[in-house]
Design a protein around this motif. Sequence first.
Motif, PDB file in Angstrom:
ATOM      1  N   GLU A 113       2.575 -19.038  -2.983  1.00 54.41           N
ATOM      2  CA  GLU A 113       3.955 -18.550  -3.056  1.00 54.41           C
ATOM      3  C   GLU A 113       4.624 -18.811  -1.700  1.00 54.41           C
ATOM      4  N   LYS A 114       5.294 -17.830  -1.134  1.00 54.29           N
ATOM      5  CA  LYS A 114       5.901 -17.986   0.193  1.00 54.29           C
ATOM      6  C   LYS A 114       5.325 -16.939   1.137  1.00 54.29           C
ATOM      7  N   PRO A 115       5.219 -17.226   2.422  1.00 55.86           N
ATOM      8  CA  PRO A 115       4.782 -16.205   3.369  1.00 55.86           C
ATOM      9  C   PRO A 115       5.703 -14.991   3.379  1.00 55.86           C
ATOM     10  N   SER A 116       6.976 -15.200   3.060  1.00 60.31           N
ATOM     11  CA  SER A 116       7.937 -14.086   3.066  1.00 60.31           C
ATOM     12  C   SER A 116       7.882 -13.252   1.794  1.00 60.31           C
ATOM     13  N   SER A 117       7.078 -13.661   0.801  1.00 53.38           N
ATOM     14  CA  SER A 117       6.949 -12.884  -0.428  1.00 53.38           C
ATOM     15  C   SER A 117       6.339 -11.520  -0.131  1.00 53.38           C
ATOM     16  N   LYS A 118       6.793 -10.507  -0.835  1.00 55.61           N
ATOM     17  CA  LYS A 118       6.364  -9.129  -0.578  1.00 55.61           C
ATOM     18  C   LYS A 118       5.373  -8.643  -1.632  1.00 55.61           C
ATOM     19  N   TYR A 119       4.359  -7.930  -1.152  1.00 51.63           N
ATOM     20  CA  TYR A 119       3.408  -7.287  -2.052  1.00 51.63           C
ATOM     21  C   TYR A 119       3.967  -5.988  -2.618  1.00 51.63           C
ATOM     22  N   PHE A 120       4.737  -5.277  -1.806  1.00 51.63           N
ATOM     23  CA  PHE A 120       5.156  -3.921  -2.164  1.00 51.63           C
ATOM     24  C   PHE A 120       6.676  -3.766  -2.063  1.00 51.63           C
ATOM     25  N   LYS A 121       7.176  -2.782  -2.780  1.00 50.95           N
ATOM     26  CA  LYS A 121       8.601  -2.445  -2.731  1.00 50.95           C
ATOM     27  C   LYS A 121       8.886  -1.624  -1.478  1.00 50.95           C
ATOM     28  N   GLY A 122       9.594  -2.220  -0.537  1.00 49.71           N
ATOM     29  CA  GLY A 122      10.005  -1.491   0.655  1.00 49.71           C
ATOM     30  C   GLY A 122       8.850  -0.776   1.330  1.00 49.71           C
ATOM     31  N   SER A 137      -2.767  -0.164   6.246  1.00 52.79           N
ATOM     32  CA  SER A 137      -2.784   0.882   5.217  1.00 52.79           C
ATOM     33  C   SER A 137      -3.984   0.711   4.314  1.00 52.79           C
ATOM     34  N   ASP A 138      -4.884   1.702   4.318  1.00 50.82           N
ATOM     35  CA  ASP A 138      -6.045   1.655   3.432  1.00 50.82           C
ATOM     36  C   ASP A 138      -5.618   1.668   1.972  1.00 50.82           C
ATOM     37  N   ILE A 139      -4.544   2.414   1.658  1.00 47.59           N
ATOM     38  CA  ILE A 139      -4.078   2.501   0.274  1.00 47.59           C
ATOM     39  C   ILE A 139      -3.587   1.147  -0.205  1.00 47.59           C
ATOM     40  N   ARG A 140      -2.728   0.519   0.596  1.00 45.51           N
ATOM     41  CA  ARG A 140      -2.205  -0.786   0.188  1.00 45.51           C
ATOM     42  C   ARG A 140      -3.318  -1.825   0.082  1.00 45.51           C
ATOM     43  N   ARG A 141      -4.188  -1.835   1.048  1.00 48.30           N
ATOM     44  CA  ARG A 141      -5.272  -2.814   1.034  1.00 48.30           C
ATOM     45  C   ARG A 141      -6.160  -2.625  -0.188  1.00 48.30           C
ATOM     46  N   SER A 142      -6.476  -1.405  -0.519  1.00 50.40           N
ATOM     47  CA  SER A 142      -7.351  -1.147  -1.664  1.00 50.40           C
ATOM     48  C   SER A 142      -6.661  -1.472  -2.984  1.00 50.40           C
ATOM     49  N   LYS A 143      -5.338  -1.274  -3.039  1.00 42.70           N
ATOM     50  CA  LYS A 143      -4.615  -1.597  -4.281  1.00 42.70           C
ATOM     51  C   LYS A 143      -4.626  -3.099  -4.536  1.00 42.70           C
ATOM     52  N   ILE A 144      -4.481  -3.889  -3.485  1.00 38.24           N
ATOM     53  CA  ILE A 144      -4.548  -5.339  -3.645  1.00 38.24           C
ATOM     54  C   ILE A 144      -5.958  -5.760  -4.030  1.00 38.24           C
ATOM     55  N   GLN A 145      -6.958  -5.214  -3.350  1.00 38.32           N
ATOM     56  CA  GLN A 145      -8.342  -5.583  -3.634  1.00 38.32           C
ATOM     57  C   GLN A 145      -8.746  -5.208  -5.053  1.00 38.32           C
ATOM     58  N   SER A 146      -8.144  -4.163  -5.584  1.00 40.07           N
ATOM     59  CA  SER A 146      -8.499  -3.727  -6.938  1.00 40.07           C
ATOM     60  C   SER A 146      -8.102  -4.745  -8.005  1.00 40.07           C
ATOM     61  N   LEU A 147      -7.192  -5.646  -7.661  1.00 37.29           N
ATOM     62  CA  LEU A 147      -6.762  -6.669  -8.610  1.00 37.29           C
ATOM     63  C   LEU A 147      -7.692  -7.879  -8.619  1.00 37.29           C
ATOM     64  N   GLU A 148      -8.542  -7.984  -7.615  1.00 34.35           N
ATOM     65  CA  GLU A 148      -9.439  -9.125  -7.532  1.00 34.35           C
ATOM     66  C   GLU A 148     -10.623  -8.954  -8.481  1.00 34.35           C
ATOM     67  N   THR A 149     -11.123 -10.073  -8.961  1.00 32.37           N
ATOM     68  CA  THR A 149     -12.271 -10.078  -9.870  1.00 32.37           C
ATOM     69  C   THR A 149     -13.255 -11.147  -9.395  1.00 32.37           C
TER      70      THR A 149
END
Length: 287
Positions: A104-113, A180-192
């Motif tokens: 995608e783009k480096p400027s793409s966002k994982y989270f809303k604000g 952020s442990d919360i943000r990092r874990s939410k992203i990791q939870s999508l990995e398979t």
Amino acid sequence: MYAEKLPVTKWSADLSPGGCILTLTADDLKTEYLKLLDEEHNEQVYQKYLEQHTRLIPREFVQNHGIGCDLVLRKLSFGSDYKSDFFYFSKSSDDWNAVHIEIEKPSSKYFKGSTNEFDPGFLHAIQQINDWRAWFARDNQKGFLNSLAAIQVPMHMAIRNPTFNKYVLVYGRRDEYSGSDIRRSKIQSLETDDFKIISFDSLAEGLKSKDELSIAIRHNEYIDIVTDEITNSEMYGWIDPTQFRVSAALHDKLKNGPPSRTYRGFKSGVPIEAHQYAAENIRIRRD
């Protein structure tokens, strides 16, 4: 392997076709690349930069035999609706990984604000990977592999051993979640087991240990190698050269450059050197 070193050349954002690998030291490449990430260009600028500095191409799901022939396909279409930004095979003694990469783009966002809710753009990217996975699940695997049989070599291992599709999403910047442990874990939870999410920052890691790769485009009747350098002589030992099209510059290196240590077998008891054999049989592109 042919080890000619190219002169250090500065990169520009010109998106015109070109197959020269631009060689920088690992430290200079990392510095230039991270600076480019901060400039927030569109996706195609980063696609082109990775094609010209192939050490930055992700190595996720690479097995012990490396990337097959050091060859990566760009903008590989499959089905009528899908296209991966990069694709390669990687094998072990027992199986193959067919690795599909979306950037995608480096400027793409994982989270809303400042929230911990996923951004719609990130969810859309995840859905795209799911669409790819679903397409293969609809009995399309055999036809897909047949279309790439020329580069899944050696052929006897492609026939004998299973191939597993793997998916990589290159998205955003690490600093959006690293604190952020919360943000990092939410992203990791999508990995398979078959899907990894990596940031653009991570591509700059371990550059000193990464080899240059050849970039190619699959057409209906041949594979167009757009890189003008010989990155791996084994490619010409394993793959039928009539399946390739190359630039006049690469053809000249195959014909007149140093011989490889790779052979295609024997003729009248004499080993057939891969570069010369390829030069005699390969298609030449008139750029």
